[in-house]
Design an enzyme around this catalytic site. Structure first.
Site, PDB file in Angstrom:
ATOM      1  N   HIS A  65      19.902  77.121  32.823  1.00  0.00           N
ATOM      2  CA  HIS A  65      18.474  76.824  32.756  1.00  0.00           C
ATOM      3  C   HIS A  65      18.071  76.597  31.297  1.00  0.00           C
ATOM      4  O   HIS A  65      18.608  77.231  30.382  1.00  0.00           O
ATOM      5  CB  HIS A  65      17.651  77.960  33.361  1.00  0.00           C
ATOM      6  CG  HIS A  65      17.575  77.894  34.856  1.00  0.00           C
ATOM      7  ND1 HIS A  65      17.342  78.992  35.654  1.00  0.00           N
ATOM      8  CD2 HIS A  65      17.694  76.839  35.716  1.00  0.00           C
ATOM      9  CE1 HIS A  65      17.325  78.629  36.926  1.00  0.00           C
ATOM     10  NE2 HIS A  65      17.536  77.331  36.981  1.00  0.00           N
ATOM     11  N   ASP A  67      15.674  77.364  29.296  1.00  0.00           N
ATOM     12  CA  ASP A  67      15.219  78.413  28.384  1.00  0.00           C
ATOM     13  C   ASP A  67      16.367  79.281  27.880  1.00  0.00           C
ATOM     14  O   ASP A  67      16.150  80.192  27.073  1.00  0.00           O
ATOM     15  CB  ASP A  67      14.133  79.276  29.026  1.00  0.00           C
ATOM     16  CG  ASP A  67      14.568  79.946  30.332  1.00  0.00           C
ATOM     17  OD1 ASP A  67      15.326  79.332  31.095  1.00  0.00           O
ATOM     18  OD2 ASP A  67      14.123  81.080  30.594  1.00  0.00           O
TER      19      ASP A  67
END
Length: 314
Positions: A65, A67
Site C-alpha cells: 500500500h 502509505d
C-alpha cells in the site's frame, strides 16, 4: 539497539503525523540502520534525525500500500547522492522489485550501489540470518499480502572479567583471547587457568517484532512471543471493531490483547488515524492500557532504547 519512529500515521500524511516508517538503529551492533516501511516523505523525516541514509543497510516492506512504499524511490536515490555506495537489501512482498525498478527506470535514475531484492515467497519465512541476527516473517490479515517481522538478536557471550585476572597477576595478552573462549591454559609459572571461571554470564539477545497492517490474527501472537518490544498498528478505537474488520485493521484493545497473549515487555501503537489529535491519542493509549498496561502510542520521532534483560527479569 534503538527504535525511532519516522512516521506514525495511517493512510495519508497529516500535519502532526507522517505516514509509516520505523528505523531500527543498530549502530552499536553493526554500524547500520534497518528501515521498516518507507511511506511518502520518509527522507524528509530523516532530515530531522541523526540517521544517515548511507547507513541504511536493509529495508523491510510489510506490504505494498502506498502509505508504506511511496517514499522508497526518493530515499533510494538520495542514498546514492549522499555517498552511499554499499549494497542495499530490500525485503518485501512480490511486486516490490517491479515497483522500485520501474520507478528508477522511468525517472532515468542511476545508483552508485547495487540493489538486492528478497521477495517473500511463503506465508512464513526466514528472511535473513548471520552471526548476530535472524529475521523471520509471517503473513498477516490485511486483504493484500501483508507481513510482520520478528528480529531476534543472538545471545551475547559473557565478557572477560579483566580486573579479576589482573588481581591474579595475569597481564593482558594472547592468553586473554583463549580465556574469553572459555579455554583452559597453562601460564608460564605453571598455573592452570580455566577460562570459564573468568567469563561473565551470557546476555540474552533482544527480540523486536514489527507488524504491518492487519486484522487481529494468531500469527501476530506467534511473531510477538516473548518479545522485548511489539510494534502494532492501531487504526481504530475500541468501539470500532466492526470498522476495523471491514478495513482489515486493528483496534487499540485488539493490539493490546496480542501483546498480553504473547507475553511481550512493551507494546507500541502506531499507524494512528489522522482523526486522532494529541488529546485523542492519549485516549487510545488509555484504552489499550485497560488490557495491557505497558503500552504507549508512538508519535513521530518517538525514540526508545531497547535494553538487555537482567538476570532477574529473564
Amino acid at each position: 539497539m534503538e527504535l525511532e519512529f519516522l512516521g506514525t500515521g495511517a493512510g495519508l500524511p497529516a500535519k502532526h503525523r507522517n505516514v509509516t516508517s520505523i528505523a531500527l538503529r543498530l549502530l552499536a551492533e553493526r554500524n547500520a540502520v534497518w528501515l521498516f516501511d518507507c511511506g511518502e516523505g520518509t527522507q524528509m523525516q530523516i532530515l530531522h534525525t541523526t540517521i544517515k541514509p548511507r547507513k541504511i543497510e536493509k529495508i523491510f516492506i510489510s506490504h505494498l500500500h502506498g502509505d508504506h512504499v511511496f517514499g522508497l524511490p526518493g530515499l533510494i536515490t538520495s542514498r546514492s547522492n549522499q555517498a552511499g555506495d554499499k549494497p542495499l537489501e530490500l525485503y518485501g512482498p512480490k511486486g516490490l522489485e517491479d515497483f522500485v525498478r520501474t520507478s528508477l527506470k522511468i525517472s532515468k535514475t542511476h545508483l552508485n550501489y547495487p540493489l538486492k531484492f528478497i521477495e517473500i515467497s511463503d506465508d512464513e519465512q526466514t528472511l535473513f540470518e548471520d552471526d548476530q541476527f535472524i529475521v523471520t516473517c509471517k503473513k498477516l490479515d490485511h486483504g493484500i499480502a501483508s507481513y510482520g517481522f520478528r528480529v531476534t538478536e543472538k545471545d551475547h557471550k559473557g565478557e572477560l572479567q579483566v580486573e579479576k585476572l589482573k588481581t591474579l597477576g595475569i597481564k593482558p595478552g594472547p592468553v586473554y583471547g583463549k580465556l574469553k573462549q572459555g579455554e583452559s591454559t597453562t601460564l608460564a609459572d605453571g598455573r592452570i587457568i580455566n577460562g570459564e571461571d573468568f567469563v561473565g554470564e551470557d546476555k540474552k539477545g533482544r527480540i523486536v517484532t514489527i507488524l504491518g497492517d492487519t486484522r487481529y490474527t494468531s500469527n501476530a501472537i506467534d511473531l510477538a512471543k516473548s518479545a522485548n518490544v511489539l510494534v502494532h498498528e492501531s487504526t481504530f478505537n475500541k468501539h470500532e471493531e466492526k470498522l476495523a474488520k471491514s478495513y482489515y485493521h486493528s483496534t487499540t484493545q485488539q493490539a493490546a490483547t496480542i501483546a498480553k497473549k504473547a507475553g511481550v515487555d512493551q507494546l507500541i501503537l502506531t499507524h494512528i488515524s489522522a482523526r486522532y489529535l494529541n488529546k485523542d491519542a492519549f485516549e487510545l493509549e488509555k484504552e489499550a492500557r485497560e488490557v495491557f498496561s505497558h503500552t504507549v502510542v508512538a508519535r513521530d520521532f518517538y525514540w526508545m532504547e531497547i535494553p538487555f534483560q537482567t538476570k532477574e527479569e529473564s
